[in-house]
Each structure stands twice: as C-alpha cells, then as structure tokens.
Design a protein around this motif. Structure first.
Motif, PDB file in Angstrom:
ATOM      1  N   ILE A 123     -11.286   0.817  -6.640  1.00  0.00           N
ATOM      2  CA  ILE A 123     -10.090   1.680  -6.711  1.00  0.00           C
ATOM      3  C   ILE A 123     -10.068   2.428  -8.040  1.00  0.00           C
ATOM      4  O   ILE A 123      -9.740   3.622  -8.095  1.00  0.00           O
ATOM      5  N   GLN A 124     -10.458   1.731  -9.108  1.00  0.00           N
ATOM      6  CA  GLN A 124     -10.507   2.397 -10.429  1.00  0.00           C
ATOM      7  C   GLN A 124     -11.444   3.604 -10.406  1.00  0.00           C
ATOM      8  O   GLN A 124     -11.078   4.684 -10.886  1.00  0.00           O
ATOM      9  N   SER A 132      -6.060  12.185  -7.941  1.00  0.00           N
ATOM     10  CA  SER A 132      -6.048  10.728  -8.063  1.00  0.00           C
ATOM     11  C   SER A 132      -4.956  10.050  -7.220  1.00  0.00           C
ATOM     12  O   SER A 132      -5.238   9.116  -6.463  1.00  0.00           O
ATOM     13  N   ALA A 133      -3.723  10.517  -7.352  1.00  0.00           N
ATOM     14  CA  ALA A 133      -2.606   9.830  -6.680  1.00  0.00           C
ATOM     15  C   ALA A 133      -2.800   9.823  -5.169  1.00  0.00           C
ATOM     16  O   ALA A 133      -2.593   8.806  -4.496  1.00  0.00           O
ATOM     17  N   GLN A 134      -3.229  10.962  -4.619  1.00  0.00           N
ATOM     18  CA  GLN A 134      -3.424  11.038  -3.155  1.00  0.00           C
ATOM     19  C   GLN A 134      -4.581  10.153  -2.698  1.00  0.00           C
ATOM     20  O   GLN A 134      -4.502   9.485  -1.675  1.00  0.00           O
ATOM     21  N   LEU A 135      -5.667  10.168  -3.454  1.00  0.00           N
ATOM     22  CA  LEU A 135      -6.825   9.356  -3.064  1.00  0.00           C
ATOM     23  C   LEU A 135      -6.493   7.864  -3.125  1.00  0.00           C
ATOM     24  O   LEU A 135      -6.879   7.099  -2.233  1.00  0.00           O
ATOM     25  N   VAL A 136      -5.777   7.446  -4.162  1.00  0.00           N
ATOM     26  CA  VAL A 136      -5.400   6.030  -4.270  1.00  0.00           C
ATOM     27  C   VAL A 136      -4.484   5.651  -3.109  1.00  0.00           C
ATOM     28  O   VAL A 136      -4.604   4.569  -2.531  1.00  0.00           O
TER      29      VAL A 136
ATOM     30  N   LEU B 121      -1.635  -3.389  -1.723  1.00  0.00           N
ATOM     31  CA  LEU B 121      -0.246  -2.953  -1.533  1.00  0.00           C
ATOM     32  C   LEU B 121       0.440  -2.808  -2.892  1.00  0.00           C
ATOM     33  O   LEU B 121       1.169  -1.830  -3.132  1.00  0.00           O
ATOM     34  N   GLY B 122       0.186  -3.738  -3.793  1.00  0.00           N
ATOM     35  CA  GLY B 122       0.757  -3.649  -5.136  1.00  0.00           C
ATOM     36  C   GLY B 122       0.282  -2.400  -5.866  1.00  0.00           C
ATOM     37  O   GLY B 122       1.070  -1.679  -6.488  1.00  0.00           O
ATOM     38  N   ILE B 123      -1.014  -2.130  -5.770  1.00  0.00           N
ATOM     39  CA  ILE B 123      -1.553  -0.921  -6.425  1.00  0.00           C
ATOM     40  C   ILE B 123      -0.948   0.333  -5.795  1.00  0.00           C
ATOM     41  O   ILE B 123      -0.601   1.289  -6.487  1.00  0.00           O
ATOM     42  N   GLN B 124      -0.782   0.301  -4.468  1.00  0.00           N
ATOM     43  CA  GLN B 124      -0.168   1.447  -3.776  1.00  0.00           C
ATOM     44  C   GLN B 124       1.238   1.728  -4.315  1.00  0.00           C
ATOM     45  O   GLN B 124       1.580   2.876  -4.614  1.00  0.00           O
ATOM     46  N   TRP B 125       2.032   0.689  -4.466  1.00  0.00           N
ATOM     47  CA  TRP B 125       3.401   0.883  -4.969  1.00  0.00           C
ATOM     48  C   TRP B 125       3.389   1.451  -6.389  1.00  0.00           C
ATOM     49  O   TRP B 125       4.198   2.315  -6.736  1.00  0.00           O
ATOM     50  N   ILE B 126       2.461   0.933  -7.203  1.00  0.00           N
ATOM     51  CA  ILE B 126       2.372   1.416  -8.584  1.00  0.00           C
ATOM     52  C   ILE B 126       1.922   2.869  -8.624  1.00  0.00           C
ATOM     53  O   ILE B 126       2.396   3.664  -9.432  1.00  0.00           O
ATOM     54  N   ALA B 127       1.023   3.232  -7.696  1.00  0.00           N
ATOM     55  CA  ALA B 127       0.420   4.574  -7.705  1.00  0.00           C
ATOM     56  C   ALA B 127       1.366   5.656  -7.198  1.00  0.00           C
ATOM     57  O   ALA B 127       1.088   6.839  -7.360  1.00  0.00           O
ATOM     58  N   GLU B 128       2.464   5.254  -6.575  1.00  0.00           N
ATOM     59  CA  GLU B 128       3.351   6.254  -5.980  1.00  0.00           C
ATOM     60  C   GLU B 128       4.300   6.915  -6.972  1.00  0.00           C
ATOM     61  O   GLU B 128       4.953   7.901  -6.652  1.00  0.00           O
ATOM     62  N   GLY B 129       4.412   6.331  -8.179  1.00  0.00           N
ATOM     63  CA  GLY B 129       5.318   6.910  -9.167  1.00  0.00           C
ATOM     64  C   GLY B 129       4.665   8.020  -9.971  1.00  0.00           C
ATOM     65  O   GLY B 129       3.550   8.455  -9.661  1.00  0.00           O
ATOM     66  N   SER B 130       5.352   8.462 -11.003  1.00  0.00           N
ATOM     67  CA  SER B 130       4.750   9.476 -11.873  1.00  0.00           C
ATOM     68  C   SER B 130       3.723   8.804 -12.790  1.00  0.00           C
ATOM     69  O   SER B 130       3.660   7.577 -12.858  1.00  0.00           O
ATOM     70  N   GLN B 131       2.895   9.608 -13.454  1.00  0.00           N
ATOM     71  CA  GLN B 131       1.804   9.079 -14.299  1.00  0.00           C
ATOM     72  C   GLN B 131       0.857   8.186 -13.485  1.00  0.00           C
ATOM     73  O   GLN B 131       0.290   7.216 -14.000  1.00  0.00           O
TER      74      GLN B 131
END
Lengths: 289, 289
Positions: A123-124, A132-136, B121-131
């Motif tokens: 994932i990294q 990045s955000a869309q791919l993740v 799922l945890g990474i997905q939740w983190i990735a949905e915000g800004s930055q």
C-alpha cells in the motif's frame, strides 16, 4: 510474436528486478527481508502488475519508475494473500509454484508476519505516486472485508458445506471477491492514474470484470487439466477438500464454455481502445480450452 | 477532574459509537463484521485514537466526523495487531481484556482473516481525510516491516534466545518497533493533518517518542504489578515464556526509574504547547509507580 508477448518479455524482468532490489534495500531487518523475498520471488507470472502496466500502455501513458513501483506494490499485496491462504489454518498447502510454502520453509509465525509486512509495504508503494488518495481507496477496498478477505472468509466458511454446492450465486460472489476484485483494482488504478476519460474507464472496468471472473475459472480448470507437477502445486485438491467453485458447480465442459463466453465479452469491452496488449492476456487461457 | 479526564470522557464514547456503527454498516458480510467487532469492541482504552484527537486539540484543530474516522482507523489497525499477536503461532494467548481471544472464540482462520480485514479498512478510513498521501505514508511505515511487524518479528525470533537477554540496545529497538512506532504515528498524523508548524512538529514527535517508549515499560510493569484478574489477561507470562523486555533486563525498580525519567522528558517536550490534555496521558502510569 504478439504485442502482448513483447510487452510481457519487456516488463517482467523489470518488475522482477525492482521487487528483488527494493525488498533488499527498503526492509531494514535482513531476515524479514529474506522471508518476504522468498515468496515474492518464487516465480509468479506477475499478472496483476503487468495488467496495471498494460492498462497504462492502452491509455498511452509512459511507463517509468513511479509506475513500476505501483505495479510492484500490487504484487506485494498479491503475495501476502498467497502466503496467508496457504497457512495451516486456511488451505494448509505445503507447496506453491513447486517450492515449499512460506510457513513450511520459515515457520508459521514467520509466514503470518511476512504477509502482515507485505500488505502495508504494498500500500505504501502504491500511495507514493500521483492520485494517491484515489488509488489507496481502490486498493484497500479491493483487499478488505468487502473484497479479497471477504472472499477468503466465504471460502473457509463454506468448505464442506453441502448447502452451497449448487448455489451458483454464492459461488460467483465468493470467486469474484477472492480473485476478481484485485484484478479489477489493478486495471482501475491504472485508469485513474492515467486519467482515462469516463468512456475509457467504463470499457476498461468492464474488461477487468470479465477478465477477473474468467481468471478464477481458468485457475480452477488448471487444477484438473494440468498434472500436479506442471502446475507446481497440489492439484485435484479442491474436490477432495470439499471446496466449492465454478468447476465443482458446472463441471469441466460447462466451465470451458463459460470461460470462452467471458473471453468474447472481455474482447468486446476493449473495442475502440488501443487494447492489443490487454487482449493478449486472454491467450493465457488457451492451455485449458 | 483534569483536562485529560474531561477529554477522555467526552471522546471515548464517540469513538466507541463510531466503531460499532461503522463496522456494522460498512462491512457487507454480517459474520465477518461480527468477528471484527468482537475484538474492536472488547473494551480497549482507545489510547491511540485519543492521542490522535488530543494532538489535534493541542493544535487548536476542531474535532468533527472526518477526524473521528481517522482516529477510529488507527484503532482498527491496533486491534488487527492484537488479534494476530494472540494467535497460537505467535503469543498463543487465550484471553485478552478478560475475554476469549479472537481465535479461541471464532477459530484460527477466522482470526487471521479478521486481522487481515481490519488492517486495510483502517488504512482506508485514514486515507479518506485530507493530507491523505502523507498520512498513508506515516501509517504504512509505522505498521510495516520497519515498524510494528518488524518488532513482532524480533520478538518471536528472540524468544528463548539467551544471547539477547542482556542486550539493552536490541530490547529497546524491539519494544520501540512493537509499540512505540504506532503511538508516534498517532501523534505525527495529527501534527501533519492539522498542519503544525515545524517547531510544533518537533516538540510533538519528541513527546510521542518519550510517550511511546514509556508505554511499553508501563505495559511490562502492569504484567507483574497487577494480578491476572485486574489486567484482564494472563500476567507473569513473559518471564515464564522466555520473553525479553525492559523489565527482564532492568528489574522492577530500575524499570520504574526509567519510566519516571521518560515521564519528565515527555512533559518537557510539551513546553510551550497547549499540551494540558496530552500531558494527562502520563497519569495513566501512576498505578505502576
């Protein structure tokens, strides 16, 4: 030689080199690095990274190191899934691709951790590129509880469960989640990355859906059509172990027919795209048809 | 009541509600959802999500649903690590927080898959915000082979290995990777998310380093200071099983002294910040001092 074969022969060694080099240089602990690399470098076909790159090619996007890194991130994640699927508590396989499975070679704790290490590293690598955000979002959904892991759960939950043996809807869903989701994600990430138009995205995703579905049927067919030696793993094993799949549902002839229909569908979906390389992936199935 | 206690009492139920509600609504398969929720809702202290939120608070950032989602994503990932650590091939624990561990309750394959589902799922939740890209980079590094999984590998690799028993450097590194990395990431993600200044970032990361290190020492001390009943898991177990940690290295008195030094360090690092809530996390350690 077909455009697909040229493409494959060009990029497979690049993928292999990148994986070997970066697992060695980016993982601090040499032993973990070795355990991870053992499975990653075990002779896989690199189907998913090649699909990602071929989709970029179809969209006229140049392939350079950032694109190779994302492609290889997908392969790390695929390898994690194989290591965990082989564990004693799961499919309990001793061999894969003709080599001892990770837990047989290194121990069970080591195999669990090698998988646990490959997933976030993959994932990294994917997250470091553009979009990045869309791919993740695409990759985490594809491998999470509503994707690959959900499919694996349905598989273990239904093994030796006679009530699902004739349930085509259940089997389709399980196989789609187990295999199709990550294949679709490989194509979809490339479409998003290369900023495909809406119409291109729809075609590519439809292609990926047909290809992903067909790949699982192919994989089940290989299990009975090839000998154990050629496939590099235990074959004829699914039926013995009470596994339910399209093959146990439809039998060989009907599975072959469904596979042929899906190949036609997938080719149709590429209409109007520069899809010669992508279409070549369907040639893979010749040996079971 | 201290500012920390108010903060904790305000936000813990919000975190708990969010986790329960979204595991139910976002995971399609009800059985997997239940297996994941069993461990996530097993009465954890929510230390890491509270640290994330408290760091936002220190930086004057408002806490709303997007911030709660990221905080809860961290807790999903922490829970995945607990489920896999408890597996028979790893620490082989039957109880955690006074309840059966996931594999004892649901089976081993189910526990492996519940962990495998919680991580993405945890990474997905983190990735949905800004930055998003920066946060995904921080979290995947923190839990990958050079972070948490690397620490767990050193732990299993060194268990019953007498040669590391007196090796303070090795034990420090192992404990840092196992526990400290994810704690630091919780603070660092908040600093990046809230766009802290360079000087604020340095202070917060130094605080997180001292807090992360101290937390592992605290966790080892709880193991011997509290009875099995109070801690909700088997205590006195590390020594019996040949585990190496700061406690087996330094003994109780010296561990307490090191913990006190780290508390002072962590407080110093908060100097010049609005760090009243963050400093309150250090009160947690009173019961072992």
């Amino acid at each position: 030689m077909t455009a697909f074969k040229y493409f494959k022969e060009d990029w497979t060694p690049v993928i292999d080199d990148y994986l070997a080099k970066h697992l060695a240089s980016e993982v601090d602990n040499q032993k973990i690095s070795q355990i991870m690399a053992y499975s990653v470098m075990a002779g896989g076909k690199r189907l998913r990274p090649l699909l990602f790159l071929a989709t970029l090619n179809t969209l006229g996007r140049k392939i350079d190191e950032p694109e190779i890194r994302i492609a290889c991130g997908i392969e790390l994640i695929h390898t994690y899934s194989l290591i965990h699927d082989d564990l004693p508590a799961m499919d309990n396989d001793d061999y894969r691709r003709g080599k001892l499975t990770s837990h047989k070679k290194w121990g069970e704790a080591e195999a669990i951790l090698a998988g646990d290490a490959l997933l976030p590293l993959g994932i990294q690598w994917i997250a470091e590129g553009s979009q990045s955000a869309q791919l993740v979002n695409i990759i985490t959904q594809a491998v999470g509880p509503n994707g690959m892991v959900g499919g694996q759960y349905l598989d273990i939950d239904s093994t030796n469960n006679a009530s699902v043996a004739g349930d085509a809807k259940f089997i389709n869903q399980m196989e789609w989640l187990k295999t199709g989701c990550l294949i679709q994600a490989s194509v979809e990430m490339a479409a998003v990355y290369a900023k495909a138009s809406d119409i291109e995205q729809v075609k590519l995703i439809d292609f990926a859906k047909a290809f992903g579905r067909s790949y699982q049927i192919y994989d089940d067919l290989v299990d009975v059509v090839e000998t154990s030696e050629k496939a590099g793993k235990a074959t004829h094993k699914d039926k013995e172990e009470g596994k339910n799949n399209t093959l146990t549902l439809l039998g060989i002839d009907q599975s072959r027919k469904e596979l042929k229909d899906l190949i036609d569908q997938a080719k149709d979906n590429l209409h109007g795209l520069n899809g010669e390389v992508l279409a070549g992936f369907l040639d893979l199935y010749q040996k079971v048809l």
